[in-house]
Design a protein around this motif. Structure first.
Motif, PDB file in Angstrom:
ATOM      1  N   THR A   1      47.818  61.392  -7.836  1.00 16.08           N
ATOM      2  CA  THR A   1      46.911  61.839  -9.328  1.00 16.08           C
ATOM      3  C   THR A   1      47.625  61.252 -10.500  1.00 16.08           C
ATOM      4  N   PHE A   2      48.406  59.929  -9.585  1.00 15.75           N
ATOM      5  CA  PHE A   2      49.020  59.149 -10.524  1.00 15.75           C
ATOM      6  C   PHE A   2      47.750  58.101 -10.395  1.00 15.75           C
ATOM      7  N   TYR A   3      47.317  57.824  -9.198  1.00 11.99           N
ATOM      8  CA  TYR A   3      46.526  56.436  -9.761  1.00 11.99           C
ATOM      9  C   TYR A   3      45.370  56.440 -10.084  1.00 11.99           C
ATOM     10  N   PRO A   4      44.686  55.866 -10.956  1.00 14.36           N
ATOM     11  CA  PRO A   4      43.330  55.546 -11.392  1.00 14.36           C
ATOM     12  C   PRO A   4      42.048  55.541 -10.330  1.00 14.36           C
ATOM     13  N   LYS A   5      41.510  56.719 -11.013  1.00 18.20           N
ATOM     14  CA  LYS A   5      40.062  56.460  -9.935  1.00 18.20           C
ATOM     15  C   LYS A   5      39.322  55.279  -9.689  1.00 18.20           C
ATOM     16  N   GLY A   6      39.469  54.965  -8.540  1.00 14.85           N
ATOM     17  CA  GLY A   6      38.602  54.236  -7.671  1.00 14.85           C
ATOM     18  C   GLY A   6      39.334  52.937  -6.986  1.00 14.85           C
ATOM     19  N   LYS A   7      40.756  52.858  -7.084  1.00 10.99           N
ATOM     20  CA  LYS A   7      42.444  52.703  -6.488  1.00 10.99           C
ATOM     21  C   LYS A   7      42.816  53.489  -5.867  1.00 10.99           C
ATOM     22  N   LYS A   8      42.806  53.656  -4.646  1.00 10.00           N
ATOM     23  CA  LYS A   8      42.623  54.500  -3.675  1.00 10.00           C
ATOM     24  C   LYS A   8      43.575  53.486  -2.676  1.00 10.00           C
ATOM     25  N   LYS A   9      43.910  52.771  -2.913  1.00 13.75           N
ATOM     26  CA  LYS A   9      44.160  51.454  -1.646  1.00 13.75           C
ATOM     27  C   LYS A   9      45.242  52.090  -1.355  1.00 13.75           C
ATOM     28  N   ALA A  10      46.037  51.939  -2.564  1.00 15.44           N
ATOM     29  CA  ALA A  10      48.130  52.720  -1.734  1.00 15.44           C
ATOM     30  C   ALA A  10      47.876  53.673  -0.687  1.00 15.44           C
ATOM     31  N   THR A  11      47.148  54.745  -1.397  1.00 11.51           N
ATOM     32  CA  THR A  11      47.153  56.390  -1.150  1.00 11.51           C
ATOM     33  C   THR A  11      46.616  56.495   0.413  1.00 11.51           C
ATOM     34  N   SER A  12      45.671  55.199   0.345  1.00 12.61           N
ATOM     35  CA  SER A  12      45.115  55.504   2.183  1.00 12.61           C
ATOM     36  C   SER A  12      46.533  54.412   2.398  1.00 12.61           C
ATOM     37  N   PHE A  13      46.744  54.175   1.870  1.00 12.72           N
ATOM     38  CA  PHE A  13      48.413  52.998   2.812  1.00 12.72           C
ATOM     39  C   PHE A  13      49.651  54.072   3.126  1.00 12.72           C
ATOM     40  N   PHE A  14      49.610  54.701   2.368  1.00 10.31           N
ATOM     41  CA  PHE A  14      50.863  55.592   2.599  1.00 10.31           C
ATOM     42  C   PHE A  14      49.952  56.753   3.355  1.00 10.31           C
ATOM     43  N   ALA A  15      49.248  57.141   3.376  1.00 11.47           N
ATOM     44  CA  ALA A  15      48.629  57.971   4.696  1.00 11.47           C
ATOM     45  C   ALA A  15      48.660  57.313   6.105  1.00 11.47           C
ATOM     46  N   ALA A  16      48.529  55.814   6.385  1.00 15.44           N
ATOM     47  CA  ALA A  16      48.385  55.609   7.728  1.00 15.44           C
ATOM     48  C   ALA A  16      49.718  55.493   7.519  1.00 15.44           C
TER      49      ALA A  16
END
Length: 204
Positions: free
Chosen positions: A77-92
């Motif tokens: 929720t703290f990451y801006p829309k369209g910039k979800k690279k960090a989310t995918s990295f943490f998921a991996a």
């Protein structure tokens, strides 16, 4: 029922069928306990067996993956829309961490939660397979989601929850656990099927 101070009755394993035979459930005694407000304390089952570290060890990878998925969903929720690279990295990274836990459990053969969950070679093999597949799926999906304009953090969290359901399914030895695992597996997939809402194929 043995929560009134009696010694827990041991489970016995049927050597021919491999089934765990549970003690008979006394409905009358349970009904009287409800009336007298004498239910067992938290963490103690209806057969009088306390939850132990062994119980939670059997589902440790599943618990870790679900916990990390919930944490990643909150951080997303703290990451801006369209910039979800960090989310995918943490998921991996979460998949990799859980994979390490599953590998550390190789060679373990135990039952948990009164025989409702099993941790053995077969379930370990499937858990490792699901985690590797999930990690690869997250890695491959990031670029595709960006090209399609559907790169949202919920995608990776749903993949994690669905993988947790697969893992729990591989360890289930009870119909209730199987049903819970099936729901945890399928509900995120229903959402993922309609994730690309701007495409007619996805809406179908």
């Amino acid at each position: 029922l043995t929560w009134d101070g009696g010694a827990p009755r041991p489970y016995c394993r049927n050597a021919l069928e491999g089934a765990v035979i549970m003690p008979a459930f006394d409905k009358d005694k349970f009904a009287n306990a409800l009336k007298d407000n004498a239910l067992p304390p938290f963490g103690q089952g209806v057969h009088g067996d306390d939850m132990t570290q062994t119980d939670f060890y059997t589902i440790l990878p599943v618990s870790v993956l679900v916990s990390l998925a919930s944490l990643i969903l909150l951080l997303d929720t703290f990451y801006p829309k369209g910039k979800k690279k960090a989310t995918s990295f943490f998921a991996a990274l979460a998949f990799a961490l859980t994979l390490g836990l599953s590998i550390s459990q190789l060679g373990t053969n135990i039952l948990g939660f009164g025989g409702m969950v099993a941790l053995d070679g077969f379930s370990n093999y499937l858990n490792i397979l699901f985690l590797i597949t999930g990690m690869l799926g997250v890695a491959l999906a990031h670029g595709y989601n960006q090209r399609m304009g559907i790169d949202r953090g919920e995608f990776y969290v749903l993949v994690m929850f669905s993988a947790a359901g697969m893992m729990l399914m591989s360890q289930a030895t009870d119909l209730i656990i199987t049903f819970l695992a099936l729901e945890l597996l399928s509900i995120p997939l229903y959402v993922l099927a309609g994730f690309a809402h701007n495409r007619v194929e996805s809406e179908e």
